[in-house]
Design an enzyme around this catalytic site. Structure first.
Site, PDB file in Angstrom:
ATOM      1  N   PHE A 164      32.471  48.565  34.880  1.00 51.08           N
ATOM      2  CA  PHE A 164      32.092  47.536  33.898  1.00 51.08           C
ATOM      3  C   PHE A 164      33.284  46.655  33.496  1.00 51.08           C
ATOM      4  CE2 PHE A 164      31.751  47.258  29.044  1.00 51.08           C
ATOM      5  CZ  PHE A 164      31.249  45.968  29.056  1.00 51.08           C
ATOM      6  N   THR A 211      41.302  54.055  25.055  1.00 53.38           N
ATOM      7  CA  THR A 211      40.215  53.882  24.089  1.00 53.38           C
ATOM      8  C   THR A 211      40.681  54.191  22.671  1.00 53.38           C
ATOM      9  OG1 THR A 211      38.110  54.861  23.424  1.00 53.38           O
ATOM     10  CG2 THR A 211      39.541  56.246  24.698  1.00 53.38           C
ATOM     11  N   ASP A 212      39.945  53.650  21.694  1.00 53.02           N
ATOM     12  CA  ASP A 212      40.242  53.999  20.293  1.00 53.02           C
ATOM     13  C   ASP A 212      39.727  55.402  19.955  1.00 53.02           C
ATOM     14  OD1 ASP A 212      37.516  53.445  20.323  1.00 53.02           O
ATOM     15  OD2 ASP A 212      37.551  52.058  18.620  1.00 53.02           O
ATOM     16  N   GLU A 213      38.924  55.993  20.859  1.00 58.11           N
ATOM     17  CA  GLU A 213      38.338  57.308  20.567  1.00 58.11           C
ATOM     18  C   GLU A 213      39.398  58.404  20.507  1.00 58.11           C
ATOM     19  OE1 GLU A 213      34.624  58.072  22.594  1.00 58.11           O
ATOM     20  OE2 GLU A 213      34.206  55.931  22.780  1.00 58.11           O
ATOM     21  N   TYR A 251      35.743  63.649  26.716  1.00 64.63           N
ATOM     22  CA  TYR A 251      36.163  62.316  27.181  1.00 64.63           C
ATOM     23  C   TYR A 251      37.405  61.860  26.423  1.00 64.63           C
ATOM     24  CZ  TYR A 251      36.417  57.201  27.228  1.00 64.63           C
ATOM     25  OH  TYR A 251      36.877  55.911  27.303  1.00 64.63           O
ATOM     26  N   LYS A 286      41.292  61.222  27.712  1.00 61.99           N
ATOM     27  CA  LYS A 286      42.001  59.936  27.589  1.00 61.99           C
ATOM     28  C   LYS A 286      43.280  60.128  26.763  1.00 61.99           C
ATOM     29  CE  LYS A 286      40.926  56.402  28.940  1.00 61.99           C
ATOM     30  NZ  LYS A 286      41.084  55.716  30.259  1.00 61.99           N
ATOM     31  N   ARG A 299      24.198  63.657  18.937  1.00 60.39           N
ATOM     32  CA  ARG A 299      25.197  64.049  19.945  1.00 60.39           C
ATOM     33  C   ARG A 299      26.084  65.143  19.340  1.00 60.39           C
ATOM     34  NH1 ARG A 299      28.949  59.149  21.751  1.00 60.39           N
ATOM     35  NH2 ARG A 299      27.463  58.862  23.453  1.00 60.39           N
TER      36      ARG A 299
HETATM   37  P1  NAD Z   1      33.005  52.514  34.013  1.00 61.25           P
HETATM   38  O1  NAD Z   1      32.504  53.922  33.974  1.00 61.25           O
HETATM   39  O2  NAD Z   1      32.031  51.392  33.959  1.00 61.25           O
HETATM   40  O3  NAD Z   1      33.870  52.290  35.343  1.00 61.25           O
HETATM   41  C1  NAD Z   1      34.786  53.233  35.803  1.00 61.25           C
HETATM   42  C2  NAD Z   1      35.167  52.851  37.239  1.00 61.25           C
HETATM   43  O4  NAD Z   1      36.136  53.805  37.699  1.00 61.25           O
HETATM   44  C3  NAD Z   1      33.993  52.896  38.211  1.00 61.25           C
HETATM   45  O5  NAD Z   1      34.037  51.775  39.057  1.00 61.25           O
HETATM   46  C4  NAD Z   1      34.231  54.188  38.988  1.00 61.25           C
HETATM   47  O6  NAD Z   1      33.720  54.133  40.324  1.00 61.25           O
HETATM   48  C5  NAD Z   1      35.750  54.261  38.985  1.00 61.25           C
HETATM   49  N1  NAD Z   1      36.230  55.638  39.153  1.00 61.25           N
HETATM   50  C6  NAD Z   1      35.810  56.746  38.493  1.00 61.25           C
HETATM   51  N2  NAD Z   1      36.474  57.828  38.954  1.00 61.25           N
HETATM   52  C7  NAD Z   1      37.343  57.385  39.903  1.00 61.25           C
HETATM   53  C8  NAD Z   1      38.305  58.006  40.728  1.00 61.25           C
HETATM   54  N3  NAD Z   1      38.513  59.340  40.664  1.00 61.25           N
HETATM   55  N4  NAD Z   1      39.028  57.258  41.586  1.00 61.25           N
HETATM   56  C9  NAD Z   1      38.833  55.915  41.667  1.00 61.25           C
HETATM   57  N5  NAD Z   1      37.912  55.260  40.912  1.00 61.25           N
HETATM   58  C10 NAD Z   1      37.178  55.986  40.041  1.00 61.25           C
HETATM   59  O7  NAD Z   1      34.073  52.427  32.842  1.00 61.25           O
HETATM   60  P2  NAD Z   1      34.452  51.182  31.909  1.00 61.25           P
HETATM   61  O8  NAD Z   1      33.550  51.177  30.737  1.00 61.25           O
HETATM   62  O9  NAD Z   1      34.614  49.980  32.746  1.00 61.25           O
HETATM   63  O10 NAD Z   1      35.881  51.666  31.385  1.00 61.25           O
HETATM   64  C11 NAD Z   1      37.076  51.311  32.075  1.00 61.25           C
HETATM   65  C12 NAD Z   1      38.267  51.893  31.340  1.00 61.25           C
HETATM   66  O11 NAD Z   1      38.304  51.388  30.017  1.00 61.25           O
HETATM   67  C13 NAD Z   1      38.248  53.407  31.216  1.00 61.25           C
HETATM   68  O12 NAD Z   1      39.558  53.888  31.404  1.00 61.25           O
HETATM   69  C14 NAD Z   1      37.773  53.656  29.797  1.00 61.25           C
HETATM   70  O13 NAD Z   1      38.273  54.868  29.307  1.00 61.25           O
HETATM   71  C15 NAD Z   1      38.359  52.457  29.088  1.00 61.25           C
HETATM   72  N6  NAD Z   1      37.630  52.003  27.884  1.00 61.25           N
HETATM   73  C16 NAD Z   1      36.298  51.730  27.943  1.00 61.25           C
HETATM   74  C17 NAD Z   1      35.652  51.261  26.810  1.00 61.25           C
HETATM   75  C18 NAD Z   1      34.178  50.886  26.838  1.00 61.25           C
HETATM   76  O14 NAD Z   1      33.629  50.516  25.803  1.00 61.25           O
HETATM   77  N7  NAD Z   1      33.514  50.902  27.967  1.00 61.25           N
HETATM   78  C19 NAD Z   1      36.359  51.088  25.612  1.00 61.25           C
HETATM   79  C20 NAD Z   1      37.733  51.394  25.595  1.00 61.25           C
HETATM   80  C21 NAD Z   1      38.357  51.839  26.738  1.00 61.25           C
HETATM   81  P1  TYD Z   2      28.037  54.805  23.745  1.00 59.84           P
HETATM   82  O1  TYD Z   2      27.569  53.483  24.230  1.00 59.84           O
HETATM   83  O2  TYD Z   2      27.736  56.020  24.571  1.00 59.84           O
HETATM   84  O3  TYD Z   2      29.598  54.657  23.468  1.00 59.84           O
HETATM   85  P2  TYD Z   2      30.627  55.687  22.723  1.00 59.84           P
HETATM   86  O4  TYD Z   2      29.993  57.011  22.626  1.00 59.84           O
HETATM   87  O5  TYD Z   2      31.794  55.701  23.665  1.00 59.84           O
HETATM   88  O6  TYD Z   2      30.936  55.068  21.403  1.00 59.84           O
HETATM   89  O7  TYD Z   2      27.417  55.055  22.309  1.00 59.84           O
HETATM   90  C1  TYD Z   2      27.613  54.139  21.240  1.00 59.84           C
HETATM   91  C2  TYD Z   2      26.986  54.742  20.001  1.00 59.84           C
HETATM   92  O8  TYD Z   2      25.561  54.790  20.167  1.00 59.84           O
HETATM   93  C3  TYD Z   2      27.414  56.172  19.736  1.00 59.84           C
HETATM   94  O9  TYD Z   2      27.516  56.366  18.319  1.00 59.84           O
HETATM   95  C4  TYD Z   2      26.270  57.024  20.274  1.00 59.84           C
HETATM   96  C5  TYD Z   2      25.076  56.128  20.050  1.00 59.84           C
HETATM   97  N1  TYD Z   2      23.993  56.261  21.047  1.00 59.84           N
HETATM   98  C6  TYD Z   2      22.667  56.450  20.623  1.00 59.84           C
HETATM   99  O10 TYD Z   2      22.376  56.539  19.411  1.00 59.84           O
HETATM  100  N2  TYD Z   2      21.683  56.532  21.567  1.00 59.84           N
HETATM  101  C7  TYD Z   2      21.955  56.459  22.906  1.00 59.84           C
HETATM  102  O11 TYD Z   2      21.013  56.569  23.742  1.00 59.84           O
HETATM  103  C8  TYD Z   2      23.311  56.242  23.332  1.00 59.84           C
HETATM  104  C9  TYD Z   2      23.655  56.149  24.805  1.00 59.84           C
HETATM  105  C10 TYD Z   2      24.296  56.147  22.368  1.00 59.84           C
END
Ligand code: NAD
Ligand code: TYD
Length: 361
Positions: free
Chosen positions: A12, A136-138, A163, A167, A298
């Site tokens: 993503f 991540t902020d998590e 998770y 991280k 959760r």
């Molecule tokens: P995502 O799950 O959409 O994408 C992860 C990508 O990494 C995928 O393309 C997957 O194929 C690849 N991948 C997974 N394991 C792998 C491996 N062993 N070797 C090579 N490639 C691999 O994740 P995202 O939401 O795009 O998140 C990207 C980064 O940003 C992550 O490090 C995540 O922790 C961080 N992040 C995400 C969010 C969010 O809201 N999505 C917020 C803060 C930080």
């Molecule tokens: P998510 O998108 O999984 O991100 P994160 O857990 O990394 O914050 O979830 C966002 C928020 O939404 C989280 O508080 C969990 C809640 N949630 C639901 O209530 N229902 C759902 O089906 C999902 C996937 C998440």
């Protein structure tokens, strides 16, 4: 010309970042995208740029030391932007092991390969080489529901889910390389992203998808958990700005003071769909607050996340350009215009796309 090694670029945020970088730098940079293509990686996200001369894709696992070393050997990499990770909290609760492998050991592999390629005989690093670890902020844990406490870069780590713990571990490993070797790296800790190409297991695309299919919208617990939402292009901009303008060795929080309760996010999506869908679209009849279904919470559900972006604003001048109202409308419109994408990622067809596209190469 700067050469970037982007990990997880088929996911993503990674795919949005690659799009952002080509929009910004066009032919001034070269990007090599290394991705294992797990369930979350989708090369269709990059279809429009895959034939660019200055883009290439390598299918590899970041835990595969030899494969990663070879990329550094064959290319003079200037920048690493490390996104690859297992990213979904619910999956980490069910199966933590792969999170530890990819997020912890995979990050160590990336660091070691970069260190080996960039370190000079005297232990210093070649000029201009930079590694950015996307986190991540998590990692900071959970805030009380008081609206006035925030995550700062100095907030002690207190991860709860497998998770966020994986991280946090990876952040500490990056920090240890900075502290021990003066390795040229930055860490960014970002709040929840939303936008195009997000896999529909995460809240926002899941709610859009379920609404359109008239399926229940599962709300964990009381629906009052708070997340701080950032449009993915603003994140991409922040990563680039930190890498080019940030102080090496520093960590930066990226977030835009956009706190929302989950239940409000869900209602906003319902109302946005009701507004956008034409009256003669049969799916419109499905879209209603009646779909909202409260389900078991959760495990270990963090209550509130909220970033204080003071440092990145003051030092680098970053700010989010997209308001939530604009961003959520853009996002809903994108999913409506890309229902084939949604269909493919949920049915696994994109894996076939990869086989068709890359077999014999
Ligand atoms: P995502 O799950 O959409 O994408 C992860 C990508 O990494 C995928 O393309 C997957 O194929 C690849 N991948 C997974 N394991 C792998 C491996 N062993 N070797 C090579 N490639 C691999 O994740 P995202 O939401 O795009 O998140 C990207 C980064 O940003 C992550 O490090 C995540 O922790 C961080 N992040 C995400 C969010 C969010 O809201 N999505 C917020 C803060 C930080
Ligand atoms: P998510 O998108 O999984 O991100 P994160 O857990 O990394 O914050 O979830 C966002 C928020 O939404 C989280 O508080 C969990 C809640 N949630 C639901 O209530 N229902 C759902 O089906 C999902 C996937 C998440």
């Amino acid at each position: 010309m700067r050469t970037y090694l982007v990990t997880g670029g088929a996911g993503f945020i990674g795919s949005n970042y690659i799009h952002y970088m080509f929009r910004k730098y066009d032919n001034e940079i070269r990007i090599i995208n290394v991705d294992k293509l797990t369930y979350a990686g989708n090369l269709e996200n990059l279809k429009d740029i895959e034939n660019r001369e200055n883009y290439s894709f390598v299918k590899a696992d970041i835990c595969d030391k030899e494969a990663i070393r070879k990329i550094f050997k064959d290319n003079d990499i200037d920048r690493v932007v490390h996104f690859a990770a297992e990213s979904h909290v619910d999956r980490s609760i069910k199966n933590p092991e792969v999170f530890i492998e990819t997020n912890v050991l995979g990050t160590a592999t990336m660091l070691n390969a970069a260190k080996e390629a960039w370190e000079k005989a005297d232990g210093t690093f070649a000029e201009g080489k930079k590694f950015l670890h996307v986190s991540t902020d998590e990692v900071y844990g959970s805030l009380p529901d008081d609206g006035k406490s925030f995550f700062y870069e100095t907030t002690p780590y207190d991860p709860h889910s497998p998770y966020s713990a994986s991280k946090a571990s990876s952040d500490f490993i990056v920090k240890s390389y900075i502290d021990t070797y003066h390795f040229p790296a930055n860490i960014t800790n970002t709040s929840n992203n939303y936008g195009p190409y997000q896999f529909p297991e995460k809240l926002i695309p899941l709610v859009i998808n379920n609404c359109l299919q008239g399926k229940e919208l599962p709300v964990y617990g009381d629906g009052r958990n708070i997340r701080d939402w950032l449009f993915v292009d603003d994140h991409a901009k922040g990563i680039d700005m930190v890498q080019e303008m940030g102080t090496l060795g520093q960590k930066y929080n990226i977030g835009g003071h956009n706190e929302r309760r989950n239940i409000d996010i869900i209602k906003t999506i319902i109302h946005t769909l009701q507004e956008i869908l034409p009256d003669d679209d049969p799916r419109k009849a499905n879209v209603s607050e009646d779909l909202i279904t409260f389900v078991t919470d959760r495990k270990g559900h963090d209550r509130r996340y909220a970033i204080a972006p003071d440092k990145i604003k003051a030092e680098i001048g970053w700010f989010p350009e997209t308001t939530f109202e604009v961003g959520i409308k853009k996002t809903v419109e994108w999913y409506l215009a890309h229902m084939d994408w949604m269909e493919n990622v949920t049915s696994g067809t994109y894996q076939k796309y990869y086989e068709d596209m890359y077999s014999g190469r």
